[in-house]
Structures are given as structure tokens and as C-alpha cells.
Write an enzyme that holds these catalytic residues in place. Structure first.
Site, PDB file in Angstrom:
ATOM      1  N   ASP A   1       0.873  -1.342  -0.264  1.00 18.45           N
ATOM      2  CA  ASP A   1       0.023   0.168   0.008  1.00 18.45           C
ATOM      3  C   ASP A   1       0.828   1.167  -0.007  1.00 18.45           C
ATOM      4  OD1 ASP A   1       0.174  -0.984   3.004  1.00 18.45           O
ATOM      5  OD2 ASP A   1       0.501   0.832   2.992  1.00 18.45           O
TER       6      ASP A   1
ATOM      7  N   ASP B   1       0.680   3.656   2.222  1.00 18.93           N
ATOM      8  CA  ASP B   1       0.576   4.310   3.687  1.00 18.93           C
ATOM      9  C   ASP B   1      -0.451   5.521   3.413  1.00 18.93           C
ATOM     10  OD1 ASP B   1       1.151   4.031   6.300  1.00 18.93           O
ATOM     11  OD2 ASP B   1       2.261   5.652   6.338  1.00 18.93           O
TER      12      ASP B   1
HETATM   13  N1  ADE Z   1       2.918  -2.984   6.788  1.00 19.96           N
HETATM   14  C1  ADE Z   1       2.041  -2.868   5.512  1.00 19.96           C
HETATM   15  N2  ADE Z   1       1.637  -1.875   5.284  1.00 19.96           N
HETATM   16  C2  ADE Z   1       2.059  -0.799   6.304  1.00 19.96           C
HETATM   17  C3  ADE Z   1       1.837   0.493   6.637  1.00 19.96           C
HETATM   18  N3  ADE Z   1       1.291   1.284   5.801  1.00 19.96           N
HETATM   19  N4  ADE Z   1       2.362   0.855   7.708  1.00 19.96           N
HETATM   20  C4  ADE Z   1       3.138   0.097   8.614  1.00 19.96           C
HETATM   21  N5  ADE Z   1       3.213  -1.280   8.390  1.00 19.96           N
HETATM   22  C5  ADE Z   1       2.737  -1.883   7.305  1.00 19.96           C
END
Ligand code: ADE
Length: 293
Positions: A231, A233
Site C-alpha cells: 500500500d 500508507d
Molecule cells: N505494513 C504494511 N503496510 C504498512 C503500513 N502502511 N504501515 C506500517 N506497516 C505496514
């Protein structure tokens, strides 16, 4: 029906993260029940697999970081037990996988990253050292938290990861400044925090590399994490809402690519054990040099 004991020595340890609970590129020869260590019990049974190489057999041990049914949240993973078990099995290097969020536009979901630096944003509530008793103090160097030789070894297989659903290829990103931010979690970051991590110079973010990398260093084990992006974030102001289908699709594809990459690495290592596994990539003796009592 697999034996629950293994009397040989293991060459490579693998720690699997979210979405990677076993590796179908490995053919198990033993399944050790969760291993008891002075620092608790490993988060999962330890699967031992064997590869027939040029001159001998090459053995791999696999541990699922969050347990086989994802029962340990990041804060509660028995990191010290996992690393001690791999050290005790005589592993010469540790390859770790972790799902991460991307903090950079060019690191797309389904891309992989070989970070070389870490920014620790955990809250100091994890057991992050084997030197926790009074009377024995140890300070190991951590300026370069990953094994560069190991990263370079992995990078030769950069063309093995693919995205079958889109026209765009998957990339394996690697350079000496690639930085993974490690947060405590379990909640994800706020948008403001996510933007701050970008200003810090972070490329990806997860919840697991600390204390795993620190403990590998205290065990004098060359360690490299393969970060698998799921993703973007929270930093993007005009982001389209993420769908469950997208995340599941990314996790599935990442698991497939993790297997493709791991099999290339293992098959090549089995042919000839790389130099950094013999020498510890310069880490042998670093504890001896670091202890004061
Ligand atoms: N693991 C997978 N995506 C994440 C994210 N956006 N923030 C922290 N850990 C993750």
C-alpha cells in the site's frame, strides 16, 4: 509424518511475514515443534528443508514471524527466541520478508525493496537486546544494519518478480540509502506522521524490522530484509480509497513473488555457498570486541 527432530546444521534461516506463512518453493524434510530458548518459544514450528547442491546438501529453516495463524501482533512477536533458534541451528545468514507500506510514489504496491538503513520509531517496549542483564553490557555496531553483500546477492535476481495482472512490471528497489521506518503499531500512521516519515527520508514503513535486525547483529548473523509493498500508507492527500480486493491481490502477488525470488536465491546458494556466509560479512568477532563487564 515429517520427523520432529533434525540433527544436521542449517545454512540459511528465513523469517516469513504477513502473507507468507510457508514457502511452496521449499520441500520440507523435518518439522520441529516451536523451539524453546532462554528467551521464550519461537513464534511457529521450524520447518527444515533440504536442497541438493553441487557438493553437498543445503539446509533452510523457516519461521513464521506472526505464527502460523497470525496470532502474534508485531509488539508481541518473540523476536529474541526466533533469532536465537536460527543461531542455534547454525544458520550462516538470515533472510527476512515483511509487508510494508510505501512512502514514495515510485515504490508501487507489489514492488519489493532491499533497504540498507532503518529509522526506529518503536516505543521501547519490545525486548530488543540479548544484553538485558546487569553485569554484562554489550554495544554492537549498528551503523549499517543490513548485510550489503547479502543485498547485492539478492539483487542479481531482480528480474524474477512480475505482476501478471498489469502491463507494469514489478521492481526490486535497492541502493545504499533505502530506508525502512519501523513503527510500533498495530494501528497504521496518521497522515501527518506519514508525511513526517517522508521528510525523514523514509522509503517504506513496517512494524517488524526492529528489533529483528538488532538481534541478528548481536548474533553476528548477516541479515537482509526483503520488503514487499502492499500500500501507499497515509501520506497521499488525493488518494483513491483502498479496496480490500486490492490489498488481498497485492498480498497474494507478493507471496508468489517472494517464493520466486527465494527459490532463485536458495538454488544458487545450494550450488555454491556465497563468501559472505563463510565470513559473516565482516561480523565474526564483533561481540567479542563489544563487550565490557
Ligand atoms: N505494513 C504494511 N503496510 C504498512 C503500513 N502502511 N504501515 C506500517 N506497516 C505496514
Amino acid at each position: 509424518e515429517l520427523p520432529s527432530i533434525f540433527e544436521g546444521t542449517v545454512d540459511l534461516g528465513i523469517i516469513g511475514g504477513t502473507g507468507l506463512y510457508n514457502m511452496d518453493c521449499l520441500e520440507p524434510i523435518a518439522l520441529l515443534p516451536p523451539m524453546l530458548t532462554p528467551w521464550g518459544t519461537t513464534s511457529s514450528p521450524v520447518t527444515i528443508s533440504q536442497f541438493v547442491g553441487t557438493n553437498s546438501h543445503f539446509h533452510v529453516a523457516f519461521i513464521a514471524r506472526h505464527g502460523v495463524s497470525h496470532e502474534y501482533p508485531p509488539t508481541k512477536v518473540p523476536f529474541r527466541a526466533n533469532m536465537a533458534a536460527l543461531k542455534n541451528l547454525n544458520c550462516k545468514a538470515v533472510l527476512s520478508f515483511s509487508a510494508v507500506g510505501s512512502l514514495q510514489p515510485h515504490i508501487k504496491p507489489r514492488d519489493f525493496v532491499l533497504p540498507q538503513q532503518i529509522i526506529d520509531r518503536t516505543k521501547g517496549i519490545r525486548h530488543s537486546s540479548y544484553f538485558n542483564d546487569e553485569g554484562l553490557v554489550g554495544h554492537v555496531g549498528f551503523g549499517q544494519p543490513f548485510s550489503q553483500k547479502f543485498a547485492e546477492y539478492i539483487y542479481q535476481f531482480k528480474d524474477s518478480i512480475t505482476n501478471p495482472e498489469s502491463e507494469e512490471p514489478c521492481h526490486l528497489h535497492y541502493d545504499k540509502d533505502m530506508t525502512v521506518v519501523c513503527m510500533e503499531g498495530p494501528q497504521f500512521s496518521t497522515r501527518a506522521e506519514s508525511k513526517m516519515y517522508r521528510m525523514f527520508g523514509g522509503h517504506v514503513i513496517n512494524m517488524s524490522v526492529i528489533p529483528e535486525a538488532k538481534l541478528a547483529r548481536e548474533c553476528e548473523l548477516p541479515y537482509q530484509m526483503i520488503c514487499m509493498s502492499t500500500d501507499y500508507d497515509a501520506w497521499r492527500d488525493e488518494a483513491e480509497p483502498v479496496t480490500v480486493e486490492t490489498v488481498i491481490g497485492n498480498l497474494t502477488n507478493n507471496g508468489r513473488n517472494a517464493n520466486l525470488l527465494a527459490s532463485k536465491i536458495i538454488v544458487t546458494m545450494a550450488k555454491e555457498i556465497p563468501e559472505f556466509m563463510h565470513t559473516g560479512d565482516g561480523l565474526h568477532g564483533s561481540i567479542k570486541k563489544s563487550i565490557s563487564t
